[in-house]
Design a protein around this motif. Structure first.
Motif, short mmCIF file in Angstrom:
data_model
loop_
_atom_site.label_atom_id
_atom_site.label_comp_id
_atom_site.label_asym_id
_atom_site.label_seq_id
_atom_site.Cartn_x
_atom_site.Cartn_y
_atom_site.Cartn_z
N UNK A 25 0.82 -1.22 0.00
CA UNK A 25 0.00 0.00 0.00
C UNK A 25 0.85 1.26 0.00
N UNK A 26 0.25 2.33 -0.46
CA UNK A 26 0.98 3.60 -0.55
C UNK A 26 0.95 4.40 0.75
N UNK A 27 0.03 4.10 1.64
CA UNK A 27 -0.02 4.79 2.93
C UNK A 27 -0.38 6.26 2.82
N UNK A 28 -1.29 6.59 1.90
CA UNK A 28 -1.64 7.99 1.66
C UNK A 28 -2.28 8.65 2.89
N UNK A 29 -3.14 7.93 3.60
CA UNK A 29 -3.77 8.51 4.80
C UNK A 29 -2.72 8.80 5.87
N UNK A 30 -1.73 7.93 6.00
CA UNK A 30 -0.67 8.14 6.98
C UNK A 30 0.10 9.42 6.64
N UNK A 31 0.46 9.57 5.38
CA UNK A 31 1.20 10.76 4.96
C UNK A 31 0.34 12.02 5.14
N UNK A 32 -0.95 11.93 4.80
CA UNK A 32 -1.85 13.08 4.92
C UNK A 32 -2.04 13.49 6.38
#
Length: 194
Positions: A25-32
């Motif tokens: 996974x790209x982990x977009x929510x984590x980065x956001x």
């Protein structure tokens, strides 16, 4: 004798299911949420999140496959992992961002599958968690998955055994910086004497 390709290595097919550790996974929510870098490499008690998850899987003694190629969605990751381990007798699908899952839970889910369940979903205090387990009969459907929805269509199409567990680690995933902080507190509480 049947063989199973696990992380590029041919091994004898196991008697039990294979744990599919999803790590692409790209982990977009984590980065956001303010995270710095990939969530699976974020430090939890001084060690990457993924390492905690893999420690539990290794301690279970179950065969496992880490799916870390860059897939566009969870369904694509599951499908690739199932295709890579096609001769398995079943699969436990475990996202790599569940660092607090307990060894005993992995073994209980695997045992429920061995006892004849088609699909096993662990439930902690009314909340469905992971790993979700699938019998070999689900293999074709799992191998055909695509997109972000994951294995929900396969779960809905089969008889599901809900397995009550006393393991908060089945529902604590590291999607945000706050979730990482919560996991840190829970891990410290587990390690506290008494």
């Amino acid at each position: 004798m049947a063989t199973l390709n696990v992380n590029g290595e041919d091994r004898p097919a196991p008697a039990g299911p294979v744990v599919l550790v999803l790590a692409s996974g790209r982990g977009e929510r984590f980065l956001a949420s303010g995270g710095q870098g990939p969530k699976l490499q974020a430090l939890l008690a001084g060690k990457p999140v993924l390492d905690h998850t893999l420690d539990a899987v290794r301690a279970s003694g179950l065969q496992f496959h880490v799916e870390d190629a860059g897939h566009p969605g969870m369904g694509d990751s599951i499908a690739a992992a199932v295709r890579a381990t096609r001769d398995a007798v079943g699969w436990l699908v475990l996202p790599g961002d569940l660092p607090l899952v307990r060894v005993g839970t992995l073994l209980r889910v695997a045992q429920a599958l061995a006892d004849g369940a088609e699909v096993v979903v662990p439930v902690y205090q009314g909340q469905q968690g992971h790993p979700v387990a699938f019998a070999a009969a689900c293999g074709d459907a799992l191998a055909a998955l695509a997109g972000a929805q994951g294995a929900a269509p396969v779960v809905q199409a089969h008889a599901v055994r809900r397995l009550e567990v006393d393991d908060q680690g089945t529902v604590i995933d590291i999607d945000t910086v706050d979730a990482l902080a919560q996991a840190e507190q829970l891990l410290q509480a587990r390690r506290a004497p008494g």
